[in-house]
Scaffold this motif. Structure first.
Motif, PDB file in Angstrom:
ATOM      1  N   CYS A   8      76.201  43.455 -32.355  1.00  0.00           N
ATOM      2  CA  CYS A   8      75.253  42.188 -32.184  1.00  0.00           C
ATOM      3  C   CYS A   8      75.726  40.604 -32.310  1.00  0.00           C
ATOM      4  O   CYS A   8      77.041  41.020 -33.749  1.00  0.00           O
ATOM      5  N   CYS A  18      74.969  40.499 -36.929  1.00  0.00           N
ATOM      6  CA  CYS A  18      74.494  41.255 -38.231  1.00  0.00           C
ATOM      7  C   CYS A  18      76.189  42.038 -37.594  1.00  0.00           C
ATOM      8  O   CYS A  18      76.582  42.944 -38.365  1.00  0.00           O
ATOM      9  N   CYS A  58      70.362  41.909 -32.082  1.00  0.00           N
ATOM     10  CA  CYS A  58      69.473  43.208 -31.951  1.00  0.00           C
ATOM     11  C   CYS A  58      68.209  43.098 -32.457  1.00  0.00           C
ATOM     12  O   CYS A  58      67.606  42.298 -33.181  1.00  0.00           O
ATOM     13  N   CYS A  69      67.762  41.963 -36.117  1.00  0.00           N
ATOM     14  CA  CYS A  69      67.977  40.610 -36.230  1.00  0.00           C
ATOM     15  C   CYS A  69      66.392  40.217 -35.650  1.00  0.00           C
ATOM     16  O   CYS A  69      66.321  38.727 -37.014  1.00  0.00           O
TER      17      CYS A  69
HETATM   18 ZN   LIG Z   1      72.351  42.045 -35.678  1.00  0.00          ZN
END
Ligand SMILES: [Zn+2]
Length: 240
Positions: free
Chosen positions: A23, A26, A38, A41
């Motif tokens: 991601c 993150c 992702c 998120c």
């Molecule tokens: Zn993420």
């Protein structure tokens, strides 16, 4: 499967094995169906619940209200900044498509928007478009069109002035900065029509207002707008 395609798939699988996609925000490992960011998120972004008339009333401070209704999906935060950055500067078409699906969904759930005749992306100045290679608002508009059946016209509105980057300007300066930046090329294309302006971020609304003003002057019946994000303050905006 032809040998060449098989080779490409194998190579991609190998790359994913060695460098598993993560991601952008993150850095968590992405699952099969996830792209760039992702699910976790995405779930944390805060939707703009208050697509309500009160906010528009606050904008009446400018003395006129060319926009009938404005809708933004999410508040502009670090994650959304990342998302928009990827779409805008790294040309991630899959993101524009995904955001277009979400915007389309929001349009279809509101009869005022769903009954519009035309989608009009906020144009870039031709130099900027050449520099970037594409207009992110047009990408969003195309995806919205695919998912709503509404038509797109990306030729009727033109940016005739190269404006300063708005990030460092206050609300009043922003209005002045874009006041004469747009022009309608052929009024007949919008005459008596209800149109939806499409942009990535709305900060003070100055850009949308300037576009709406010239469209109404050209005979447009009503102007609405949708944006991916809405900035809470001027500092963190990428609106240009
Ligand atoms: Zn993420």
């Amino acid at each position: 499967m032809p040998l060449y395609n098989w080779g490409v798939s194998f190579f991609n699988a190998l790359l994913n094995f060695i460098y598993p996609p993560i991601c952008i925000c993150c850095e968590a490992r992405l699952q099969n169906e996830e792209k760039l960011f992702c699910t976790n998120c995405w779930q944390k972004v805060e939707p703009v619940e208050s697509n309500n008339p009160d906010e528009l009333t606050a904008l009446k401070v400018w003395g006129s209200l060319p926009l009938e209704k404005v809708k933004s999906l999410w508040w502009f935060d670090d994650f959304i900044q990342n998302v928009i950055h990827e779409m805008k500067y790294n040309r991630k078409l899959s993101l524009a498509k995904k955001l277009g699906v979400d915007l389309a969904d929001s349009i279809l759930r509101d009869s005022d928007f769903a009954s519009a005749d035309l989608l009009i992306p906020v144009p870039l100045h031709k130099y900027k478009q050449r520099e970037r290679g594409f207009n992110q608002s047009l990408l969003l508009a195309k995806s919205i069109a695919q998912n709503t059946g509404l038509a797109v016209d990306d030729k009727v509105l033109k940016r005739v002035q190269k404006t300063q980057v708005q990030a460092k300007l206050n609300a009043e300066q922003r209005m002045k900065n874009v006041d004469t930046a747009f022009e309608v090329v052929d009024g007949n294309r919008v005459k008596n029509k209800k149109v939806i302006l499409i942009d990535d971020v709305c900060t003070t609304g100055a850009t949308l207002f300037a576009c709406a003003n010239v469209l109404l002057n050209a005979g447009c019946d009503q102007v609405l707008a949708v944006t991916v994000a809405k900035a809470r303050d001027f500092e963190h905006s990428s609106e240009v």
